[in-house]
Design a protein around this motif. Sequence first.
Motif, short mmCIF file in Angstrom:
data_model
loop_
_atom_site.label_atom_id
_atom_site.label_comp_id
_atom_site.label_asym_id
_atom_site.label_seq_id
_atom_site.Cartn_x
_atom_site.Cartn_y
_atom_site.Cartn_z
N TRP A 181 -5.11 -7.26 4.78
CA TRP A 181 -3.82 -7.56 4.66
C TRP A 181 -3.06 -7.63 5.79
CZ3 TRP A 181 -6.65 -4.33 1.64
CH2 TRP A 181 -6.73 -4.45 0.20
N PRO A 182 -2.27 -8.53 6.08
CA PRO A 182 -1.64 -8.76 7.26
C PRO A 182 -0.62 -7.80 7.44
CG PRO A 182 -0.96 -10.61 5.90
CD PRO A 182 -1.87 -9.76 5.01
N MET A 183 -0.12 -7.11 8.69
CA MET A 183 0.76 -6.11 9.01
C MET A 183 1.62 -6.75 10.17
SD MET A 183 -1.54 -2.77 8.85
CE MET A 183 -0.31 -1.72 9.40
N ALA A 184 2.78 -5.97 10.18
CA ALA A 184 3.47 -6.11 11.42
C ALA A 184 2.98 -5.82 12.60
CB ALA A 184 4.88 -5.73 11.28
N GLY A 185 3.12 -6.54 13.76
CA GLY A 185 2.59 -6.00 15.09
C GLY A 185 1.17 -6.84 15.55
N GLY A 186 0.87 -7.76 14.75
CA GLY A 186 -0.53 -8.30 14.89
C GLY A 186 -1.66 -7.70 14.43
N LEU A 187 -1.42 -6.73 13.48
CA LEU A 187 -2.68 -5.96 12.93
C LEU A 187 -3.01 -6.38 11.55
CD1 LEU A 187 -1.80 -2.36 14.07
CD2 LEU A 187 -3.45 -3.88 14.94
N ALA A 188 -3.96 -6.02 11.02
CA ALA A 188 -4.56 -6.43 9.51
C ALA A 188 -5.18 -4.89 8.86
CB ALA A 188 -5.36 -7.30 9.51
N ARG A 189 -4.47 -4.58 7.81
CA ARG A 189 -5.15 -3.38 7.32
C ARG A 189 -6.53 -3.67 6.29
NH1 ARG A 189 -4.71 -0.77 2.21
NH2 ARG A 189 -4.66 1.36 2.30
N ASP A 219 -14.24 -10.09 14.39
CA ASP A 219 -13.38 -11.07 14.05
C ASP A 219 -14.05 -12.47 13.70
OD1 ASP A 219 -13.80 -12.22 16.44
OD2 ASP A 219 -11.68 -11.65 17.40
N ALA A 220 -13.81 -13.43 13.72
CA ALA A 220 -14.31 -14.96 13.22
C ALA A 220 -15.06 -15.35 14.47
CB ALA A 220 -13.43 -15.90 12.58
N GLY A 221 -14.65 -14.90 15.42
CA GLY A 221 -15.08 -15.49 16.93
C GLY A 221 -16.28 -14.64 17.40
N GLY A 222 -16.35 -13.31 16.75
CA GLY A 222 -17.46 -12.29 16.90
C GLY A 222 -17.09 -11.31 17.83
N ARG A 223 -15.87 -11.20 18.05
CA ARG A 223 -15.36 -10.31 18.97
C ARG A 223 -15.26 -8.82 18.04
NH1 ARG A 223 -8.99 -9.46 20.90
NH2 ARG A 223 -8.92 -9.88 18.75
N MET A 224 -16.02 -7.89 18.77
CA MET A 224 -15.76 -6.57 18.18
C MET A 224 -14.34 -5.83 18.08
SD MET A 224 -17.79 -4.19 17.15
CE MET A 224 -19.46 -4.61 17.74
N LEU A 225 -14.10 -5.52 16.97
CA LEU A 225 -12.76 -5.03 16.66
C LEU A 225 -12.83 -3.40 16.51
CD1 LEU A 225 -11.26 -7.55 14.14
CD2 LEU A 225 -11.14 -7.33 16.58
N GLY A 273 -4.51 -11.49 12.01
CA GLY A 273 -3.21 -12.09 11.34
C GLY A 273 -3.70 -13.04 10.09
N ALA A 274 -2.67 -13.56 9.47
CA ALA A 274 -2.74 -14.49 8.45
C ALA A 274 -3.82 -15.66 8.74
CB ALA A 274 -1.45 -15.19 7.93
N GLY A 275 -4.86 -15.87 7.61
CA GLY A 275 -5.82 -16.98 7.63
C GLY A 275 -6.95 -16.36 8.52
N ASP A 276 -7.11 -15.45 8.92
CA ASP A 276 -8.29 -14.66 9.69
C ASP A 276 -9.10 -14.27 8.79
OD1 ASP A 276 -7.14 -15.31 12.08
OD2 ASP A 276 -6.71 -13.17 12.53
N ALA A 277 -10.66 -14.19 8.89
CA ALA A 277 -11.70 -13.20 8.37
C ALA A 277 -12.23 -12.48 9.12
CB ALA A 277 -12.40 -14.61 7.52
N PHE A 278 -12.88 -11.42 8.56
CA PHE A 278 -13.49 -10.46 9.54
C PHE A 278 -15.01 -10.31 8.72
CE2 PHE A 278 -9.16 -9.53 9.03
CZ PHE A 278 -8.79 -9.33 10.45
N THR A 279 -15.84 -10.24 9.89
CA THR A 279 -17.22 -9.82 9.60
C THR A 279 -17.53 -8.30 9.52
OG1 THR A 279 -18.28 -12.02 10.32
CG2 THR A 279 -19.83 -10.37 10.14
N GLN A 305 -0.36 -13.09 1.34
CA GLN A 305 0.72 -12.52 1.10
C GLN A 305 1.54 -12.12 2.54
OE1 GLN A 305 -0.68 -8.45 -0.30
NE2 GLN A 305 0.28 -7.73 1.50
N SER A 306 2.69 -11.87 2.37
CA SER A 306 3.43 -11.70 3.58
C SER A 306 3.07 -10.46 4.27
CB SER A 306 4.93 -11.60 3.32
OG SER A 306 5.20 -10.49 2.22
N PRO A 307 3.27 -10.32 5.64
CA PRO A 307 2.89 -9.30 6.42
C PRO A 307 3.46 -7.81 5.69
CG PRO A 307 3.55 -10.98 7.86
CD PRO A 307 3.93 -11.30 6.44
N MET A 308 2.66 -6.81 5.88
CA MET A 308 3.02 -5.32 5.40
C MET A 308 4.00 -4.95 6.61
SD MET A 308 -0.24 -3.96 4.05
CE MET A 308 0.28 -2.51 3.37
#
Length: 241
Positions: free
Chosen positions: A143-151, A180-186, A208-214, A234-237
Amino acid sequence: MADPLGSPMWAAHARTLFGDDPVRFDPRVKVVFPMIAENQRAFPVVIDARAIAGVVRMLLLVDLNPIPVAIDYRPVHAAPYVATRIKLDQRTPVRGAVQLASGAWLVSGGWVDAAGGGCSAPPVSRVKGDWAQHLGEMRGEAWPMAGGLARLRLHVRHPMDTGLVDNIATYHLEALRVKDAGGRMLGEMDIWAAVAEDPAITLMVEGGAGDAFTVEARDTNGRDYRALLPMARQSPMPGGR
């Protein structure tokens, strides 16, 4: 330093985990859990160190468990936040320890009252006999959050055997990575059998919105698991818990 919780195991754990690194107790490391364990097989714990800059590593420590470390998490491109459920074998201190880039450790936590036996009881899926049919199944969402993070909330089906039950060998997830979708370690973590059966893990990673995570995981039998978790629409938390 003298342990403010008065644990009989603190000195031994501190030597093993921290060695000669500086250690101090700091209430900015928020360790959130119920005062009493109603279910010692699945006890919820949150470690939130977002008020501290420069956190590179997070440990979830259960002093009086036979398996004292539950999670060792490295938030690479993520907030210093992790939530999960653990097993409790008796009344014990539960702690969060975070390491700064300088090498220093900050520790906080508290005592939990527990009836005990969480580490020595067989998993429910073993009793039901259906663990093999669902082994490694993953589900979750972000879920998108404020500040460029996702929960990001993740569930993995796994018995998480401690090896403390007669005729059941140790068998648990031992590693987990989020990219992330580009293979970057989060974020990446080591996991021990002190984590509850069918682990549920919550992280706050960059996205952010539209991203997916592996999500990639491995267990102690060398089995690898992989899933793609979508971002919820949904809108950012405004914050995060």
